[in-house]
Design a protein around this motif. Structure first.
Motif, short mmCIF file in Angstrom:
data_model
loop_
_atom_site.label_atom_id
_atom_site.label_comp_id
_atom_site.label_asym_id
_atom_site.label_seq_id
_atom_site.Cartn_x
_atom_site.Cartn_y
_atom_site.Cartn_z
N UNK A 116 107.83 -45.36 -6.87
CA UNK A 116 108.32 -44.24 -6.06
C UNK A 116 107.61 -42.94 -6.40
N UNK A 117 107.21 -42.77 -7.64
CA UNK A 117 106.52 -41.53 -8.00
C UNK A 117 105.21 -41.38 -7.23
N UNK A 118 104.51 -42.49 -7.00
CA UNK A 118 103.25 -42.40 -6.25
C UNK A 118 103.52 -42.17 -4.77
N UNK A 119 104.59 -42.75 -4.25
CA UNK A 119 104.95 -42.47 -2.85
C UNK A 119 105.28 -40.99 -2.67
N UNK A 120 105.97 -40.41 -3.64
CA UNK A 120 106.29 -38.99 -3.57
C UNK A 120 105.05 -38.13 -3.76
N UNK A 121 104.16 -38.55 -4.65
CA UNK A 121 102.95 -37.76 -4.92
C UNK A 121 102.08 -37.67 -3.69
N UNK A 122 101.80 -38.81 -3.06
CA UNK A 122 100.94 -38.80 -1.89
C UNK A 122 101.65 -38.17 -0.69
N UNK A 123 102.97 -38.31 -0.61
CA UNK A 123 103.71 -37.65 0.44
C UNK A 123 103.74 -36.15 0.27
N UNK A 124 103.77 -35.68 -0.99
CA UNK A 124 103.84 -34.25 -1.26
C UNK A 124 102.57 -33.53 -0.85
N UNK A 125 101.41 -34.22 -0.92
CA UNK A 125 100.16 -33.56 -0.57
C UNK A 125 99.70 -33.94 0.83
#
Length: 673
Positions: A116-125
């Motif tokens: 989930x952290x990577x989903x949030x990271x790529x979604x955030x940028x």
């Protein structure tokens, strides 16, 4: 060095530390909406306990048994997580707007598999993804995902250190301290750099968090050798606890995590652990080992899982931007009850099942069964909305059912509009962005690094006109209408687009990167000397004054006008303080909320008109009559959703605007002759 003391005994002050960290996380999330540093304490504590356990195995000569360890740890972590995931999936399907279902499904899968952290990271940028703007009820699983990744990586590193120590005869603790010291230094340096340059991505990046785990591991390795006196331990305990409690309250760290600012709570936690259980009546451990605090620490994992999902579901149901004191107390109380039930009925019974933990196969089987138990309803939900999307696409082929902007064309009354499903489908919004065409050919590609994006429409025959489009996502959204217009009239159209960067001269209202891009775009146009430039001349706002000229717009286009290059300045579409697509799902397309008055969201007079009267080469292009009626600016027009979020038009709707865009643009500029 003295022989280290055994460190595997129960540490009640660490349990209390987890309770304090959890409490500030919940309070800050529910009432303050700010970063607290509590999660960082959790990360350090988890690595501290993990490393302490494996170091004791090395000391006692016990084998690592990694497969048994992984089976045991994930069979303890997954059951409470699975319950919260299932409950949140059910809440999402029942209460959340359908426009958010695709995102919820993506985040549920990511949470289940600890990414989930990577989903949030790529979604955030991802600017386009970020337009959803509303927090995900699965968002807090980012920290659990990083922990899950480290629970796999760290034992492998420790096993490698153990093997190296046996081969070389060197101390396991010394080699491990060197390894984690290197990880700490490299990860912290990377974290500080990334936080300064790309904080939205860095916040969720596993690599920027490894130093926090490394610090916990270093503490576990050196703690047996640390024997400060009782007075020093009392001071350390209170100083560390103060650092944890006041991080985020006194020191504003919202945009500085996980860089240097995260040292405050993590070093504070290290100080509390070093202080240990003093047994002194004035020691911080007296507070941390109090029965209520320890009980809160016992349900901290379940409470962390529940509180965020309950909070976001409450905000969706109430349509509020925040919570009152009473509502926050209710959310915390409800989360606490759910956490207690989860711990009492699920987490603790599983921990007491010795038959399971003695058998790694049984632990693994339970973990797999729970994962499947979440995957089945999640897959069914995904299949359901996929079928709905395909059905709508088939129905949309009959354009008479979904005319969109055509109902605003002269002569169309809209009275015979059929009762048809609205398009596009809620789950297809990721595809609702305009495409400006293929990349620029070498002869037209900019050489400046600030102009990374360049698309080009090249006619089959000799170009009758070269037009450069400079803009942001609001220019990109018009491409489904501009591209066919360019192709019909044999224009060469070059698009220089950058999200969240409206064209204008240097302005303090834009960041440095955007100003540099605009300067580069200006120089590119002057070197190319095209026939015309298309830009957005106004900028819309969610609140008063609703719209105005783009900052430093006249100064930005002045070089073009002086060079004899025509400028078509497009009036921006309205911008709303709420999600227009979601509004229809919540209130219905005919509700007042989803049909705001035109004079409430736009000025009566287009701000470009006065400028256009002074500049013969500047043409004001106003597409408002293709988006709004005479009285309202609705969320749905002609059975087509107009907006995909707060302010961006759907590609499907813009496609229905093509005749109007072509007519308005050519009439304003005279380029059709």
């Amino acid at each position: 060095m003295a022989e280290p003391q055994s460190g595997t005994r129960f540490r009640p002050e660490v349990q209390g530390l987890r309770a304090v960290a959890l409490l500030i996380v919940v309070l800050y999330h529910v009432w303050f909406g700010r970063v607290s540093g509590g999660v960082d304490v959790f990360l350090l504590v988890s690595a501290f306990l993990l490393t302490l356990s494996f170091a004791e195995r090395v000391r006692s000569g016990e084998p690592f048994r990694l497969r048994r360890y992984w089976a045991r740890i994930f069979s303890r972590l997954l059951p409470p997580a699975a319950i919260v995931l299932l409950a949140t999936v059910a809440a999402g399907a029942a209460f959340f707007p359908q426009v958010r279902w695709a995102e919820l499904i993506e985040h549920a899968w990511a949470s289940l598999f600890y990414v989930q952290n990577w989903a949030m990271a790529f979604g955030a940028v991802d600017y386009q993804a970020a337009q959803a703007a509303t927090a995900s009820p699965f968002q807090h699983f980012w920290s659990m995902s990083i922990q899950g990744q480290v629970f796999i990586l760290w034992p492998l590193l420790l096993l490698g250190v153990h093997a190296a120590a046996r081969r070389t005869g060197l101390s396991f603790r010394a080699l491990a301290a060197v390894l984690f010291g290197v990880i700490f230094a490299l990860s912290l340096a990377f974290s500080i750099h990334q936080t300064a340059t790309n904080q939205s991505f860095a916040y969720f990046d596993t690599r920027t968090r490894l130093w926090e785990f490394a610090l916990g591991s270093l503490l576990a390795l050196v703690l047996p050798y640390l024997r400060p006196g009782k007075p020093a331990r009392i001071v350390l305990g209170w100083a560390g606890l103060a650092a944890i409690l006041f991080c985020g309250a006194v020191i504003q760290v919202d945009n500085q995590f996980p860089g240097w600012a995260a040292l405050i709570p993590t070093l504070g936690a290290a100080m509390v652990i070093t202080a240990g259980n003093t047994g002194h009546r004035f020691g911080a451990d007296r507070l941390l080992t109090a029965a209520p605090v320890r009980k809160l620490g016992g349900i901290s994992y379940a409470l962390y899982l529940w509180h965020w999902s309950v909070l976001i579901t409450y905000l969706v149901l109430t349509q509020e931007a925040g919570v009152t004191a009473a509502a926050g107390a209710f959310i915390i109380g409800a989360s606490g009850i759910l956490a207690w039930l989860t711990t009492r009925l699920v987490e603790r019974p599983l921990r007491s099942w010795g038959w399971m933990h003695r058998r790694k196969r049984r632990s693994a089987a339970l973990t797999i069964a729970l994962a499947i138990g979440v995957a089945i309803p999640l897959g069914a939900w995904e299949t359901r909305i996929g079928l709905t999307e395909r059905q709508l696409r088939v129905q949309a082929e009959q354009l008479n059912l979904n005319p969109g902007a055509a109902v605003l064309e002269p002569g169309h009354t809209g009275q015979d509009l059929p009762d048809a499903p609205l398009i596009p489908a809620e789950t297809a919004l990721d595809d609702e962005w305009g495409n400006a065409g293929p990349s620029c050919t070498p002869g037209y590609a900019p050489g400046h690094p600030a102009l990374e994006s360049c698309q080009q429409i090249e006619p089959d025959t000799e170009a009758t006109k070269t037009v450069v489009v400079i803009g942001d996502s609001h220019a990109q959204q018009l491409m489904p209408a501009l591209v066919p217009t360019a192709q019909e009239h044999n224009w060469r159209m070059i698009s220089l687009l950058k999200n969240a960067c409206r064209y204008g001269a240097q302005s303090p209202e834009r960041d440095t990167e955007c100003n540099e891009r605009n300067d580069a775009a200006r120089d590119y146009v002057l070197d190319l000397a095209p026939d015309a430039v298309i830009t957005h001349g106004t900028l819309s706002y969610e609140d008063e004054p609703r719209e105005g000229l783009v900052p430093a717009y006249e100064q930005g286009i002045r070089p073009f006008l002086d060079a004899g290059i025509e400028v078509a300045a497009v009036r921006d579409n309205p911008r709303f303080p709420f999600h227009m697509f979601a509004c229809v799902g919540l209130h219905g397309q005919d509700s007042h909320q989803c049909n705001p008055a035109r004079d409430e969201v736009l000025l009566e007079v287009n701000p470009l008109e006065e400028l256009a009267t002074r500049e013969p080469l500047l043409h004001s292009v106003d597409l408002t009559n293709s988006i709004c009626t005479d009285t309202t600016c609705p969320a749905v027009m002609g059975n087509v959703y107009v907006y995909r979020d707060h302010d961006h038009l759907n590609k499907t709707y813009v496609e229905t605007m093509t005749p109007a865009v072509k007519r308005t643009l050519l009439a304003a500029t005279g380029w059709g002759g």
